[in-house]
Scaffold this motif. Structure first.
Motif, PDB file in Angstrom:
ATOM      1  N   ARG A  57      -9.713  -1.347   2.431  1.00  0.00           N
ATOM      2  CA  ARG A  57      -8.371  -1.118   2.967  1.00  0.00           C
ATOM      3  C   ARG A  57      -8.338   0.208   3.745  1.00  0.00           C
ATOM      4  NH1 ARG A  57      -3.772  -3.809   0.576  1.00  0.00           N
ATOM      5  NH2 ARG A  57      -4.474  -5.382  -0.904  1.00  0.00           N
ATOM      6  N   ARG A  58      -9.018   1.183   3.208  1.00  0.00           N
ATOM      7  CA  ARG A  58      -9.050   2.496   3.834  1.00  0.00           C
ATOM      8  C   ARG A  58      -9.593   2.377   5.263  1.00  0.00           C
ATOM      9  NH1 ARG A  58     -11.333   6.889  -0.121  1.00  0.00           N
ATOM     10  NH2 ARG A  58      -9.686   5.908  -1.318  1.00  0.00           N
ATOM     11  N   ARG A  59     -10.666   1.580   5.373  1.00  0.00           N
ATOM     12  CA  ARG A  59     -11.285   1.428   6.681  1.00  0.00           C
ATOM     13  C   ARG A  59     -10.304   0.764   7.644  1.00  0.00           C
ATOM     14  NH1 ARG A  59     -15.885  -1.407   5.320  1.00  0.00           N
ATOM     15  NH2 ARG A  59     -16.642   0.398   4.201  1.00  0.00           N
TER      16      ARG A  59
ATOM     17  N   GLN B 265     -11.867   1.077  -0.584  1.00  0.00           N
ATOM     18  CA  GLN B 265     -12.671   1.451   0.575  1.00  0.00           C
ATOM     19  C   GLN B 265     -12.374   0.556   1.784  1.00  0.00           C
ATOM     20  OE1 GLN B 265     -14.287   4.134   0.541  1.00  0.00           O
ATOM     21  NE2 GLN B 265     -15.141   3.969   2.615  1.00  0.00           N
TER      22      GLN B 265
ATOM     23  N   VAL C 267      -3.960  10.015   0.773  1.00  0.00           N
ATOM     24  CA  VAL C 267      -3.729   9.385  -0.520  1.00  0.00           C
ATOM     25  C   VAL C 267      -3.855  10.416  -1.635  1.00  0.00           C
ATOM     26  CG1 VAL C 267      -4.577   7.667  -2.156  1.00  0.00           C
ATOM     27  CG2 VAL C 267      -4.485   7.133   0.289  1.00  0.00           C
TER      28      VAL C 267
ATOM     29  N   GLU D 129       0.829  -1.209   0.000  1.00  0.00           N
ATOM     30  CA  GLU D 129       0.000   0.000   0.000  1.00  0.00           C
ATOM     31  C   GLU D 129       0.863   1.258   0.000  1.00  0.00           C
ATOM     32  OE1 GLU D 129      -3.805  -1.877   2.445  1.00  0.00           O
ATOM     33  OE2 GLU D 129      -2.210  -0.836   3.510  1.00  0.00           O
TER      34      GLU D 129
ATOM     35  N   ILE E 243      -5.264   1.192  -2.579  1.00  0.00           N
ATOM     36  CA  ILE E 243      -6.106   1.437  -1.410  1.00  0.00           C
ATOM     37  C   ILE E 243      -7.570   1.674  -1.798  1.00  0.00           C
ATOM     38  CG2 ILE E 243      -6.490   2.892   0.619  1.00  0.00           C
ATOM     39  CD1 ILE E 243      -3.513   3.330   0.727  1.00  0.00           C
TER      40      ILE E 243
ATOM     41  N   VAL F  17      -7.456   9.231   5.860  1.00  0.00           N
ATOM     42  CA  VAL F  17      -6.681   8.314   5.033  1.00  0.00           C
ATOM     43  C   VAL F  17      -6.852   8.708   3.567  1.00  0.00           C
ATOM     44  CG1 VAL F  17      -6.293   5.915   4.387  1.00  0.00           C
ATOM     45  CG2 VAL F  17      -7.024   6.474   6.710  1.00  0.00           C
ATOM     46  N   GLY F  18      -8.093   8.956   3.191  1.00  0.00           N
ATOM     47  CA  GLY F  18      -8.379   9.348   1.811  1.00  0.00           C
ATOM     48  C   GLY F  18      -7.639  10.630   1.450  1.00  0.00           C
TER      49      GLY F  18
ATOM     50  N   LEU G 159     -11.891   8.132   8.805  1.00  0.00           N
ATOM     51  CA  LEU G 159     -11.790   7.506   7.495  1.00  0.00           C
ATOM     52  C   LEU G 159     -11.284   8.487   6.444  1.00  0.00           C
ATOM     53  CD1 LEU G 159     -12.386   4.681   6.473  1.00  0.00           C
ATOM     54  CD2 LEU G 159     -14.659   5.449   5.816  1.00  0.00           C
TER      55      LEU G 159
END
Lengths: 492, 337
Positions: free
Chosen positions: A397-399, A395, A416, A385, A393, A412-413, A409
């Motif tokens: 994996r994001r969680r 949804q 990225v 990752e 990544i 993280v987004g 949450l």
């Protein structure tokens, strides 16, 4: 502040561009801005007055060059004069060979004598000389203990008075002991005193006469206001100083007292204190101080610190990877770690011209904390990752990452997305010099931690073109600087 | 008058001229030579004389308020550390009211003083005390501003009033800071809760407040390590100390005092901003006012941050603390040195 000086000067001098000469009347308004900036920085009133007069004389009749902004020209002269006034530099402690050198520190209460004493002792010790500190502050409760603890920290002997209540006798005994033991340098830490306290000032003179120190340094708080001239003069009259140590310059004090103290005593400012740690003592550089008083930031210090603290191997490795077009979150993390070694981000930001305002804007945000959150997120990712966050990544994996890092949450987004925009720029930076890269990195970090800004990839831009633009701009800047330098050296 | 020792009554300032000269007797100069150094100090003395001339001008009765006069006034204002902006505002006001008129200098100064007095007068200039239970006072400030000494004086001031005081030695960072406060506690005969060097200051604060509650103390004064307002993590530590105390006593801390050094210049504004944001200051202790510094920067500080000055520090002894008296303060603010 520099921007505002520049702005007010520009305003006053726009009409001049390319024709005529600088005259008193067309400069007055602009110099008013300089004057206010200096007073804002706590330079003493009379010193400012003399300074402005001197600059007017210097700048008067200087031809305004076609290619140059007259305001820049004047700021150039102001800066040069400031540097001239605070110089020349003398970082030498003038230690003697073959006999014990006696250094004495004095100053007002709370200026930082005891801490500076330990810092100086450490510096001297690192030069391979034997050092002893004498705890002659019998006034403040536990001042002796403080010096003893600091001495233990830096492994330097401390002479403590044994029931003796007279500082003069303590200094005498301490020096005698150092001489008997053949110690190369002995530092006297005296009690803080008010410059108007005749009795205590007389006591200082007595110490001076009794032990005959080779060097007497006045310790001055960088946050001192207009009183700096009065107290410095009193100490100089009583002791004839040999140097100044200016403390607490790690904050946001503009440090106008440096100029005041220098101009009233004429003795060089030797060192500056930049933190509470025993190694936070740096050589004084007039050009940097001049920039600081005018609010021009402190790029040189930053670059120097960067060179000292950046891990050269790590840099090399990163650069190679960037050249090869690789840039991953791992690299990003390593870079952030490197930057962090420079010190608190706020301090780093403040040293960059034009970033002063940014620092204020971000005053509410805790940059170091934000950085920690970023580390947290990156650490919660798998190696795959980290290498290719944009594509891997999803949804779910994001969680998982958000839970692992203990963040929301969307954080993280955000990371990225920001990384996406950043990697293009980072690749472009591989070719830049250290100084430009530092600037660029700070910019990126600033935007990264700025809650309102987003470092998104510019639309329709490959990143490569952006880099070319940047390069061109930077070249332009460099040329401008060169021209200015050439002009300045010609002018003087 | 005798009680309020600002250290520069009119007589004092008169004495200062011979004093500066006597501090550098010729015998001193002779021991360490240097022609240039001598020349320089000679020139300096000349400048001193010129400075005193300004004072004479100020004493002359009936001056025409013109540019020259305003410039002299500017110097006096700036030298008091009230800052260039406040200076500009005051000068503009004076120019509007008196320009081109012949007035007595005292009239002008009086009108400046009353203007400043307006800005400095606050309702809550005395200490806020708890209605029941111990009053918690948190003391903050930059390094070397005089926190520990001010706490000792404050403890003395309050125990003279018959209050039972416990101190919390929360400066666990600086070498021997705890010892410094402990020595004071011993001298003053007040209780102290000590922290180990390097331990979490919030834990010391917590224990101090707990002791205050359990032992029915009237006052609990908590010391904190000096920190620069730009150090974000240390400022957060202050917020934490504050939170910890509030958890124990919902009303606490009843006072968060910012100790400002009277010698500080315009950076005091940044200090007030930083400490108010992080610790929610309620008042100022202006320390070291017994020196030659005027502490004029508290004018813009109180104005911008609505922070009243509650006490002034006037020496190194335990009794050298006085409640702030704005009238006295502005009276001596513009006495030329």
């Amino acid at each position: 502040m520099f921007d505002s000086i520049q702005a007010s000067l520009s305003h006053a001098l726009t009409a001049l561009r390319g024709r005529g000469k600088l005259t008193e009347s067309n400069m007055r308004e602009g110099l008013e801005g300089v004057r206010k900036a200096m007073l804002e920085a706590d330079v003493a009133y009379d010193v400012v007055g003399e300074f402005i007069e001197r600059v007017s004389v210097d700048a008067l009749g200087a031809k305004v060059l076609e290619s140059l902004d007259p305001a820049q020209q004047v700021v150039g002269i102001v800066h040069r004069e400031l540097v001239g006034l605070m110089g020349p530099v003398d970082h030498s402690l003038h230690l003697e060979q073959g006999r014990t050198t006696i250094l004495m520190l004095c100053g007002l209460q709370g200026s930082g004598k005891t801490t500076s004493c330990a810092k100086l002792a450490k510096k001297i010790k690192e030069q391979g000389r034997g050092v002893m500190m004498v705890a002659a502050d019998l006034q403040r409760p536990a001042a002796i203990e403080q010096l003893v603890i600091l001495g233990r920290q830096i492994d330097v002997a401390v002479y403590t008075p044994d029931g003796e209540r007279d500082p003069v006798a303590v200094c005498k005994a301490g020096v005698a002991k150092a001489k008997a033991e053949g110690i190369s340098v002995v530092l006297l830490d005296t009690a803080g005193r008010l410059a108007i306290d005749q009795e205590l000032m007389a006591e200082l003179s007595r110490i001076d006469k009794t032990v005959g120190p080779d060097q007497v340094y006045l310790v001055v708080d960088a946050m001192t206001g207009q009183d700096a001239v009065r107290s410095a003069k009193a100490f100089h009259d009583a002791l004839e100083l040999d140097g100044i140590v200016m403390t607490k310059l790690d904050g946001d004090a503009r440090g106008g007292a440096a100029l005041s103290v220098k101009s009233v005593t004429g003795v060089p400012i030797k060192f500056i204190g930049t933190g509470e740690q025993v190694d936070a003592l740096e050589d004084f550089h007039p050009d940097r101080m001049a920039g600081r008083i005018l609010g021009m930031g402190d790029v040189l210090t930053l670059v120097e610190e960067a060179q000292k603290k950046f891990d050269q191997d790590e840099m090399q490795k990163q650069e190679e990877r960037l050249r090869a077009g690789e840039f991953t979150l791992e690299d990003f993390k390593a870079m952030l770690l490197q930057t962090r070694r420079l010190g608190p981000l706020g301090k780093v930001l403040g040293m960059i011209p034009g970033m002063g305002g940014m620092k204020d804007m971000l005053a509410g945000a805790d940059l170091d904390n934000d950085m920690n959150r970023l580390f947290g997120i990156i650490n919660a990712m798998t190696p795959q990752e980290r290498r290719n966050p944009t594509n891997i990544i999803d949804q779910s994996r994001r969680r998982r990452i958000a839970t692992g890092a203990g963040v929301a949450l969307n954080e993280v987004g955000d990371l990225v997305k920001q990384f996406d925009g950043m990697s293009a720029m980072m690749k472009g930076m591989a070719g830049l010099g250290l100084r430009d890269r530092m600037k660029e990195m700070q910019r990126i970090q600033g935007e990264l931690t700025n809650p309102t800004g987003r470092l998104a990839k510019a639309k329709g831009d490959t990143g490569k073109r952006l880099t070319a633009d940047q390069r061109r701009n930077q070249k332009k800047q460099r040329d401008k600087e060169d021209r200015r330098r050439r002009r300045d050296s010609r002018g003087s | 008058m005798a009680l309020f020792r600002f250290g520069r009554s009119q007589d004092d300032s008169e004495k200062e001229i011979p004093r500066t000269e006597s501090t550098s007797p010729e015998s001193d100069q002779a021991s360490r030579p240097g022609f240039l150094a001598r020349l320089r100090s000679g020139l300096e003395r000349t400048r001193q004389v010129l400075v005193t001339d300004v004072r004479d001008l100020f004493k002359r009765e009936g001056r025409l308020v013109d540019d020259g006069f305003l410039e002299e006034l500017r110097r006096v204002l700036v030298q008091s550390d009230i800052g260039p902006s406040a200076t500009d505002a005051i000068l503009a006001d004076i120019a509007v009211r008196y320009r081109a008129r012949v007035v007595e200098v005292e009239t002008v100064l009086d009108s400046i003083r009353s203007g400043l007095l307006e800005r400095l007068r606050f309702k809550q200039a005395t200490l806020t005390l708890a209605t029941s239970g111990p009053t918690v006072i948190l003391v903050t400030g930059v390094n070397g501003s005089g926190k520990t000494t001010s706490i000792a004086k404050l403890a003395r001031f309050l125990s003279r009033d018959g209050k039972r005081v416990v101190l919390g030695a929360g400066d666990t960072f600086r070498a021997a800071a705890v010892e410094q406060l402990a020595l004071w506690a011993e001298r003053l005969g007040v209780e102290i809760v000590r922290g180990e060097m390097g331990c979490d200051p919030a834990s010391v604060a917590h224990r101090a407040v707990a002791v205050a509650i359990a032992g029915n103390f009237d006052i609990c004064i908590i010391d904190t390590a000096g920190r620069l307002q730009t150090q974000a993590n240390l400022m957060q530590e202050l917020s934490k100390i504050r939170r910890v105390v509030t958890k124990q006593l919902p009303e606490a801390p009843h006072e968060v005092l910012l100790v400002l050094d009277a010698t500080a210049g315009q950076n005091a504004l940044s200090q007030a901003r930083g400490f108010q944001e992080a610790a929610g200051c309620t008042g100022i202790v202006l320390a070291k006012l017994d020196g030659s510094a005027r502490g004029g920067v508290i004018v813009p500080v109180t104005e911008q941050f609505h922070l009243p000055v509650k006490f002034v520090g006037l020496g190194e002894g335990a009794d050298d603390l006085e409640p702030f008296d704005p009238e006295r303060f502005v009276a001596v603010l513009f006495e030329t040195t």
